[in-house]
Design a protein around this motif. Structure first.
Motif, PDB file in Angstrom:
ATOM      1  N   VAL A   1     -95.386 -43.008 -21.583  1.00  0.00           N
ATOM      2  CA  VAL A   1     -94.239 -42.546 -20.798  1.00  0.00           C
ATOM      3  C   VAL A   1     -94.565 -42.706 -19.322  1.00  0.00           C
ATOM      4  CG1 VAL A   1     -92.752 -40.590 -20.247  1.00  0.00           C
ATOM      5  CG2 VAL A   1     -93.652 -40.845 -22.566  1.00  0.00           C
TER       6      VAL A   1
ATOM      7  N   VAL B   1     -85.501 -38.638 -17.394  1.00  0.00           N
ATOM      8  CA  VAL B   1     -84.795 -39.483 -18.354  1.00  0.00           C
ATOM      9  C   VAL B   1     -83.828 -40.351 -17.548  1.00  0.00           C
ATOM     10  CG1 VAL B   1     -83.125 -39.500 -20.239  1.00  0.00           C
ATOM     11  CG2 VAL B   1     -85.008 -37.840 -20.247  1.00  0.00           C
TER      12      VAL B   1
ATOM     13  N   ASN C   1     -89.467 -44.951 -26.108  1.00  0.00           N
ATOM     14  CA  ASN C   1     -89.729 -43.515 -26.015  1.00  0.00           C
ATOM     15  C   ASN C   1     -88.549 -42.711 -26.543  1.00  0.00           C
ATOM     16  OD1 ASN C   1     -92.232 -43.810 -24.748  1.00  0.00           O
ATOM     17  ND2 ASN C   1     -91.237 -44.096 -22.769  1.00  0.00           N
TER      18      ASN C   1
ATOM     19  N   ASN D   1     -86.194 -39.628 -25.782  1.00  0.00           N
ATOM     20  CA  ASN D   1     -85.797 -38.904 -24.570  1.00  0.00           C
ATOM     21  C   ASN D   1     -84.884 -37.726 -24.892  1.00  0.00           C
ATOM     22  OD1 ASN D   1     -87.082 -40.896 -23.019  1.00  0.00           O
ATOM     23  ND2 ASN D   1     -85.235 -42.164 -22.989  1.00  0.00           N
TER      24      ASN D   1
ATOM     25  N   ARG E   1     -89.884 -36.423 -22.522  1.00  0.00           N
ATOM     26  CA  ARG E   1     -89.933 -37.771 -23.087  1.00  0.00           C
ATOM     27  C   ARG E   1     -91.258 -37.927 -23.806  1.00  0.00           C
ATOM     28  NH1 ARG E   1     -89.165 -42.127 -18.764  1.00  0.00           N
ATOM     29  NH2 ARG E   1     -88.004 -43.031 -20.493  1.00  0.00           N
TER      30      ARG E   1
END
Ligand SMILES: Cc1ncc(C[n+]2csc(CCOP(=O)(O)OP(=O)(O)O)c2C)c(N)n1
Lengths: 189, 550
Positions: free
Chosen positions: A62, A67, A6, A8, A57
């Motif tokens: 997700v 984060v 992902n 972030n 994110r």
């Protein structure tokens, strides 16, 4: 488990600097790009001029809205001292975009040189930008300095989204009055 | 076709509203409070000129739940929303509501704020009300579940005639995520509602009240059977001797942590907090060697699970608050470390001793908040040694550094109540000045002032009337001459209430602290030595509101 990592982002600033607006734009833009998205925002007391950190994110899937420590790809500080609070989320690849703008804190204050030294202990990718000043000068409105920093991130390859997606998101989330101003801020040099 | 068309990015609180509309909600009452406020704000937008939905900002949470109880007894589908502290205020009426049960299905949304991002007073965990009130409690983790669990809440309430609580936390209520929009069911006009007398069910007097208590426990037994089968208590992951039980946003952190550590352990996600699906939990823990329980704040689940383990797996090693914090919200990295410890994996070590910075909240400067002038005047007028009582609203910001004005601060309405106690205790040797907003005065300040009048203390109460409930995001209150349903309504004047509560005319003054700064200073000086209670209404509109009105 072969999903890609992902992306972030941590955005820091003081309440009232338009952090939530920025999150909305980014989340709609990532959504437009067909990605899974989560944000975590703050409202209420923390909105009244205090330190605020918010998260977004996006990627294939997700889970947590927060984060995790040390996992930010991009950290945007709308107030330069707040960049220090971003270090918790940084690693040696993290890009910092720091607005050279300061609101005084009561106890500890740090100047740009001190801040930069601290940030560079973790990552080399530290960018101080006079976003507020440029926006005030060119657009007579420093409130769009966040959007200016998004534009900077896009143009320098620090944000894996397309400009069309961001523009589309601005049109979706902002009143007509502010759309043009923000789209201009994206392209300011 | 673009599948995104049926999806949208919604804040948890927006998804709550979405889900409630899909469940055909007809009557909504709320009192604002972060992180629940957007629920009311969204309904307020929808309810204007809408004859299928009634909405009100009630003047406090007890009145919000009471409005909903009345509407439920009249057969409407109801929702009530508040922050954790609101349940304390509402609880006096909430508990008997479980005894009578609901007629129109009713859902109570409560938002907790672990880490107190936007709360003073306490890190309250409203899951405690589940045991106290015997109210079924559902805990969503993300925006999609906010929508789904509200619908489920209505379903359960309809089936068992009990109100259902949906408990959020900041990271759920203020999480923006992708949600399936689903379909809106066409509603019906509110005109059809009718109150049908049912004294047997709606009157909680002894000896009937004890029968009602038994009926409630019987209903909870039935809901427990339902919970055992419910999909919201959800099993996932591969077989392993180590398992995880998680709830709320903690579940998402667990999934994150497992991905991080490349683990695939069995997880039981509990969407039902109360009543607990004990059989399902027993089956889950029976074959395990170790279990990690992931829940924020108090270890309510952990305690229950420890009891269940004694029955089915006494050698089970149970991890929870021994390795995870009980204070403050949970973070994904904490779960990573906990899981690594339990599974013998290596956790990534991250440096922690960074220099950090703290901006304390402060009054607005652009435009200029009138409270700056209020506190400048107080500083000028009040002698050294004055005791300052704080309350809940934007003016509490004066409690932060560098001003640090307040000598005590508790909950809404308490500045006057506690100030009265101090004044009685010190019997004239020290003076108390209290500060309370208009919203807080209407919420719970009125009975406090009445007590101070009746029991004769000499506090000086300053009511800072900025003409709106500002802190929580500008909700309407009775002083404004406006409500959502009717538009214009008669304006309630604080000075008239103060006078009717028994404060003498010569001890009461309304002043604009900005335009008449000097007058405000002299009035504080004039009222300060009085041996009777005195009140100044410092009336000046919130600068943000003034700007918006232009
Ligand atoms: C029981 C309870 N309900 C709700 C809240 C949330 N809350 C915090 S500040 C506030 C607004 C108070 O309004 P007012 O007294 O008018 O002050 P202002 O913010 O306008 O200065 C509310 C409702 C709370 N803290 N406790």
């Amino acid at each position: 488990m072969n999903k890609t990592k992902n992306f972030n982002i941590v955005i820091l600033g003081v309440g009232g600097q338009g952090l939530m607006t920025l999150l909305r734009v980014l989340s709609e833009a990532a959504f437009n790009a067909g990605l899974d998205v989560k944000t975590s925002e703050l409202h209420g007391l923390s909105q009244r001029g205090g330190s605020v950190s918010v998260y977004i994110r996006f990627g294939d899937k997700v889970w947590s809205p927060l984060v995790p420590q040390g996992q930010a790809d991009l950290i945007i500080a709308l107030e330069q001292q707040e960049a220090l609070n971003g270090l918790y989320f940084a690693n040696k690849e993290t890009v910092f975009l720091v607005n050279q703008y300061e609101t005084p804190t009561m106890a500890q204050t740090a100047n740009q040189v001190e801040i930069e030294i601290e940030l560079r202990k973790v990552t080399e990718k530290v960018n101080f930008l006079a976003a507020s000043e440029i926006c005030q000068k060119e657009l007579a409105n420093e409130v769009v300095s966040g959007t200016y920093l998004l534009g900077y991130a896009l143009n320098n390859g620090y944000l894996p989204l397309k400009k069309e997606n961001i523009i589309e998101a601005i049109k979706k989330t902002m009143s007509e009055k502010y759309q043009e101003l923000n789209i201009k801020a994206l392209d300011l040099k | 076709m673009n599948e995104n068309l049926q999806k949208a990015i919604l804040l948890g609180n927006e998804a709550i509203v979405q889900g409630a509309l899909q469940a055909g909600v007809q009557f909504v009452a709320t009192y604002p409070g972060t992180p629940a406020s957007e629920i009311g704000n969204e309904f307020a937008k929808i309810a204007k000129n809408n004859n299928q939905l009634y909405f009100e900002f009630s003047t406090n949470e007890k009145l919000a739940i009471e409005a909903v109880i009345g509407a439920s007894f009249s057969g409407l589908r109801c929702l009530c929303a508040m922050k954790n502290f609101g349940v304390n205020v509402a609880s006096d009426s909430l508990l008997p509501f479980l005894y009578t049960g609901s007629k129109g299905p009713t859902v109570l949304v409560v938002a907790d704020d672990p880490s107190c991002h936007s709360s003073a007073q306490s890190e309250e965990n409203s899951r405690g009300f589940a045991q106290l009130a015997h109210i079924p409690v559902l805990e969503p983790s993300d925006s999609q579940e906010c929508s789904d669990f509200i619908k489920l809440g209505f379903e359960i309430s309809e089936k068992f005639s009990l109100p259902v609580m949906v408990r959020l936390t900041t990271r759920v209520a203020h999480q923006r995520a992708v949600v399936d929009l689903g379909k809106l069911t066409p509603g019906s006009d509110l005109g059809a509602a009718k109150f049908v007398s049912n004294k047997h069910q709606f009157v909680t007097m002894p000896p009937r009240v004890l029968e009602m208590h038994q009926e409630l426990l019987d209903k909870i037994e039935k809901i427990k059977e339902y919970a055992e089968k419910s999909q919201v208590n959800q099993l996932s992951g591969a077989n392993n001797k180590i398992g995880i039980i998680a709830s709320g946003v903690g579940y998402l952190h667990v999934k994150e942590a497992m991905e991080n550590l490349q683990l695939d352990l069995p997880i039981l996600k509990l969407g039902f907090f109360y009543p607990l699906a004990e059989e399902k939990i027993k089956n889950f823990i029976k074959p395990l060697k170790k279990v990690l329980i992931v829940e924020e704040l108090d270890p309510y689940l952990e305690r229950e699970i420890k009891c269940l383990a004694k029955e089915v797996n006494p050698r089970l090693e149970i991890f929870g608050k021994n390795i995870l914090p009980e204070v403050g919200e949970l973070k994904p990295e904490q779960i990573v470390i906990a899981l690594a410890g339990i599974t013998g994996k290596k956790a990534p070590v991250a440096p922690t001793n960074f220099k950090t910075i703290k901006h304390s909240p402060r009054f607005c400067t652009t435009p200029m908040c009138p409270y700056w002038r209020v506190f400048a005047a107080i500083k000028k007028a009040a002698p050294e040694g004055t005791i300052f009582g704080g309350d809940i609203g934007c003016y509490m910001i004066a409690g932060f550094s560098p001003m640090q004005v307040y000598d005590y601060m508790f909950c809404m309405g308490s500045s006057i109540g506690i100030g009265h106690g101090i004044a009685k205790a010190v019997a004239g040797k020290q003076k108390v000045i209290t500060l309370m907003g208009d919203g807080t005065f209407f919420h719970s300040g009125m009975p406090a002032l009445l007590n101070a009048v009746y029991n004769q203390s000499n506090i000086l109460a300053i009511i800072v009337d900025n003409r709106i409930t500002a802190m929580t995001g500008h909700q309407l209150n009775p002083g404004m001459g406006e409500n959502i349903e009717s538009g214009t309504v008669p304006e309630v004047k604080i000075e008239q209430i103060v006078a009717s509560l028994g404060v003498k005319t010569e001890n009461l003054k309304v002043i604009d602290p900005v335009d008449d700064f000097d007058g405000f200073v002299t009035t504080i000086q004039e009222f300060y030595p009085k041996n009777e209670i005195s009140v100044i209404v410092a009336r000046r509109m919130c600068a943000l509101l003034e700007k918006r009105k232009k």
